[in-house]
Scaffold this active site. Structure first.
Site, PDB file in Angstrom:
ATOM      1  N   ARG A 194       0.845  -1.209   0.000  1.00 21.13           N
ATOM      2  CA  ARG A 194       0.000   0.000   0.000  1.00 21.13           C
ATOM      3  C   ARG A 194       0.883   1.264   0.000  1.00 21.13           C
ATOM      4  O   ARG A 194       0.594   2.228  -0.708  1.00 21.13           O
ATOM      5  CB  ARG A 194      -0.924   0.023   1.222  1.00 21.13           C
ATOM      6  CG  ARG A 194      -1.806  -1.202   1.368  1.00 21.13           C
ATOM      7  CD  ARG A 194      -3.158  -1.063   0.663  1.00 21.13           C
ATOM      8  NE  ARG A 194      -3.690  -2.362   0.258  1.00 21.13           N
ATOM      9  CZ  ARG A 194      -4.334  -3.212   1.044  1.00 21.13           C
ATOM     10  NH1 ARG A 194      -4.588  -2.891   2.299  1.00 21.13           N
ATOM     11  NH2 ARG A 194      -4.750  -4.378   0.582  1.00 21.13           N
TER      12      ARG A 194
ATOM     13  N   GLU B  28     -13.691 -14.560   9.605  1.00 22.34           N
ATOM     14  CA  GLU B  28     -13.759 -13.919   8.287  1.00 22.34           C
ATOM     15  C   GLU B  28     -13.460 -14.917   7.160  1.00 22.34           C
ATOM     16  O   GLU B  28     -12.308 -15.170   6.849  1.00 22.34           O
ATOM     17  CB  GLU B  28     -12.755 -12.756   8.204  1.00 22.34           C
ATOM     18  CG  GLU B  28     -12.802 -12.043   6.856  1.00 22.34           C
ATOM     19  CD  GLU B  28     -11.749 -10.937   6.713  1.00 22.34           C
ATOM     20  OE1 GLU B  28     -10.790 -10.899   7.504  1.00 22.34           O
ATOM     21  OE2 GLU B  28     -11.884 -10.132   5.795  1.00 22.34           O
TER      22      GLU B  28
ATOM     23  N   LYS C 137     -17.389 -11.726   9.963  1.00 28.81           N
ATOM     24  CA  LYS C 137     -16.940 -10.698   9.003  1.00 28.81           C
ATOM     25  C   LYS C 137     -17.113 -11.298   7.618  1.00 28.81           C
ATOM     26  O   LYS C 137     -16.408 -12.242   7.243  1.00 28.81           O
ATOM     27  CB  LYS C 137     -15.490 -10.316   9.267  1.00 28.81           C
ATOM     28  CG  LYS C 137     -14.939  -9.311   8.258  1.00 28.81           C
ATOM     29  CD  LYS C 137     -13.751  -8.551   8.800  1.00 28.81           C
ATOM     30  CE  LYS C 137     -13.151  -7.627   7.749  1.00 28.81           C
ATOM     31  NZ  LYS C 137     -12.181  -6.695   8.296  1.00 28.81           N
TER      32      LYS C 137
ATOM     33  N   SER D 261     -14.433  -4.682   2.758  1.00 29.89           N
ATOM     34  CA  SER D 261     -14.695  -3.953   1.507  1.00 29.89           C
ATOM     35  C   SER D 261     -14.116  -4.690   0.305  1.00 29.89           C
ATOM     36  O   SER D 261     -14.650  -4.550  -0.807  1.00 29.89           O
ATOM     37  CB  SER D 261     -14.223  -2.502   1.584  1.00 29.89           C
ATOM     38  OG  SER D 261     -12.858  -2.385   1.878  1.00 29.89           O
ATOM     39  N   GLY D 262     -13.045  -5.424   0.462  1.00 33.67           N
ATOM     40  CA  GLY D 262     -12.582  -6.378  -0.536  1.00 33.67           C
ATOM     41  C   GLY D 262     -12.177  -5.826  -1.889  1.00 33.67           C
ATOM     42  O   GLY D 262     -12.116  -6.587  -2.848  1.00 33.67           O
ATOM     43  N   GLY D 263     -11.951  -4.516  -1.999  1.00 33.35           N
ATOM     44  CA  GLY D 263     -11.585  -3.959  -3.296  1.00 33.35           C
ATOM     45  C   GLY D 263     -12.721  -3.144  -3.914  1.00 33.35           C
ATOM     46  O   GLY D 263     -12.577  -2.588  -5.008  1.00 33.35           O
TER      47      GLY D 263
ATOM     48  N   ARG E 111      -9.531  -0.988   3.241  1.00 28.32           N
ATOM     49  CA  ARG E 111      -9.287  -0.039   2.153  1.00 28.32           C
ATOM     50  C   ARG E 111     -10.384   1.021   2.050  1.00 28.32           C
ATOM     51  O   ARG E 111     -10.084   2.201   1.842  1.00 28.32           O
ATOM     52  CB  ARG E 111      -9.141  -0.799   0.829  1.00 28.32           C
ATOM     53  CG  ARG E 111      -7.783  -1.422   0.670  1.00 28.32           C
ATOM     54  CD  ARG E 111      -7.785  -2.508  -0.374  1.00 28.32           C
ATOM     55  NE  ARG E 111      -8.462  -3.720   0.099  1.00 28.32           N
ATOM     56  CZ  ARG E 111      -8.620  -4.825  -0.640  1.00 28.32           C
ATOM     57  NH1 ARG E 111      -8.149  -4.858  -1.869  1.00 28.32           N
ATOM     58  NH2 ARG E 111      -9.218  -5.888  -0.130  1.00 28.32           N
TER      59      ARG E 111
HETATM   60  P1  13P Z   1     -10.704  -4.597   3.145  1.00 25.52           P
HETATM   61  O1  13P Z   1     -11.904  -3.833   3.623  1.00 25.52           O
HETATM   62  O2  13P Z   1      -9.656  -3.723   2.514  1.00 25.52           O
HETATM   63  O3  13P Z   1     -11.087  -5.785   2.304  1.00 25.52           O
HETATM   64  O4  13P Z   1      -9.981  -5.169   4.425  1.00 25.52           O
HETATM   65  C1  13P Z   1     -10.709  -5.715   5.438  1.00 25.52           C
HETATM   66  C2  13P Z   1      -9.962  -6.780   6.099  1.00 25.52           C
HETATM   67  O5  13P Z   1      -9.723  -6.718   7.278  1.00 25.52           O
HETATM   68  C3  13P Z   1      -9.538  -7.939   5.293  1.00 25.52           C
HETATM   69  O6  13P Z   1      -9.087  -8.962   6.128  1.00 25.52           O
END
Ligand code: 13P
Length: 353
Positions: free
Chosen positions: A52, A196, A238, A280-282, A311
């Site tokens: 990042r 998650e 999550k 958020s995953g991208g 992100r």
């Molecule tokens: P993102 O929201 O960027 O996907 O990250 C969340 C997260 O903790 C992924 O493990």
């Protein structure tokens, strides 16, 4: 809910034996998804953080990582909308410039400290293109230490990839088994597990494929949690949203994503769970917020639905800070506040767009 964070801090004397009751775990879990509040994920490993930082031309030194996490955690008034933050092993040992450990700073400001405890993914032997998450060895002792450092919840991320031949049943089972073993250890040590199972957006699959895979993964996860005596009242999910792959020609509307995600969750997640937060995953910042808002407008739902974005909470602030670390510091913090407020309103279905 500042009161809850204070109560948690009173419990955190290092010498205290940990026999946290399910009621105490459930109270923490409920505070994590208190109305209009969610979680900021700042738990990137140093490797991911380097990616990042490289993207915006910042040197990935320990001091820069510390300074950046301080910017995020101390953004004025963001705690109105943030119930907690997920830290990384290095971060939970770091302090503000004024010398206040981050975990103490958070507790003093009504935020619950969380910690990422998995050790990342490795290729699953015998299953090309699939990944399994490691980190169970020695986890009990690491959890004991994180508890003493102030953590009250812990995250473990499993990754599921959609492809022509994937995911395999073996990959789903191996990852869900590890998630359940970690969750049971967390509860034994007085931490709320944030489980998650991320179904990745990579690929050209359509939204139906994502729905089918997510449903199978969630059912397998809750089977494994049940088989490992994990108490759902003290667990947070999550989840990834049900979306088409990034390279799919047919993208979905906000309503389609919200409806599909809700239907999938309702079919696979027990109602006793205290809450679900999304990654958020991208997704773009606005898409992540709009999807969460739409799902909450479609309520009432069986569980509070909130955010645990990485992100989608950070990227605007990182860009500003990278452009001028001193000159843009306050502006970068203001965007953290704005993102927290937008997502906090979306958690109530009250975001105005
Ligand atoms: P993102 O929201 O960027 O996907 O990250 C969340 C997260 O903790 C992924 O493990």
């Amino acid at each position: 809910m500042p009161g809850c964070a204070q109560a948690i801090m009173r419990d955190s004397l290092p010498t205290r034996a940990i026999h946290m009751s399910i009621e105490q775990l459930a109270e923490i879990a409920r505070a994590m998804v208190a109305p209009g509040k969610g979680i900021i994920a700042i738990d990137e490993s140093s490797g991911t953080c380097k990616k990042r930082f490289d993207g915006v031309g910042i040197e990935c030194s320990e001091e820069n990582r510390r300074a950046y996490r301080e910017l995020l955690l101390t953004a004025p008034n963001a705690n109105q909308y943030l119930s907690g933050a997920i830290l990384y092993d290095e971060t939970i040992r770091q302090s503000t410039k004024a010398g206040v450990p981050f975990a103490k700073y958070m507790l003093d400001n009504g935020m619950i400290p969380g910690i990422k405890v998995d050790k990342g993914t490795v290729p699953l032997a015998g299953f090309p293109g699939e990944l399994v998450t490691e980190g169970l060895d020695g986890l009990r002792d690491r959890l004991k230490e994180y508890y003493k450092l102030g953590a009250r919840f812990a995250k473990w991320r499993a990754v599921i990839t959609i492809g022509d031949e994937t995911p395999s049943g073996t990959c789903i089972e191996a990852n869900c088994h590890a998630l359940a073993r970690y969750a049971a250890l967390c509860q034994e040590q007085g931490l709320v597990p944030m489980v998650e199972p991320e179904v990745l957006m990579d690929g050209d699959h359509d939204i139906e494929a994502c729905y089918e895979v997510t449903e199978v993964v969630l059912r397998s996860l809750f089977d494994a949690l049940y088989n490992n005596n994990v108490m759902l009242e003290g667990t947070i999910l999550k989840a990834s949203m049900v979306v088409p792959g990034k390279d799919c020609a047919e993208q979905a509307s906000v309503e389609e994503v919200a409806e599909s995600t809700l239907m999938c969750l309702k079919s696979a997640v027990p109602a006793i769970l205290p809450g679900i937060v999304f990654l958020s995953g991208g997704q773009s910042d606005d898409a992540a917020t709009a999807h969460l808002d739409a799902m909450n407008r479609m309520g009432p739902n069986p569980w509070p639905l909130s955010f645990s974005y990485g992100r989608a909470m950070q990227q605007a602030a990182l860009k500003l800070w990278a452009a001028d670390m001193t000159g843009n510091y306050a502006k970068a913090q203001a965007t953290v506040f704005e993102r927290a407020k937008a997502n906090g309103l979306a958690a109530l279905g009250e975001w105005e767009g």
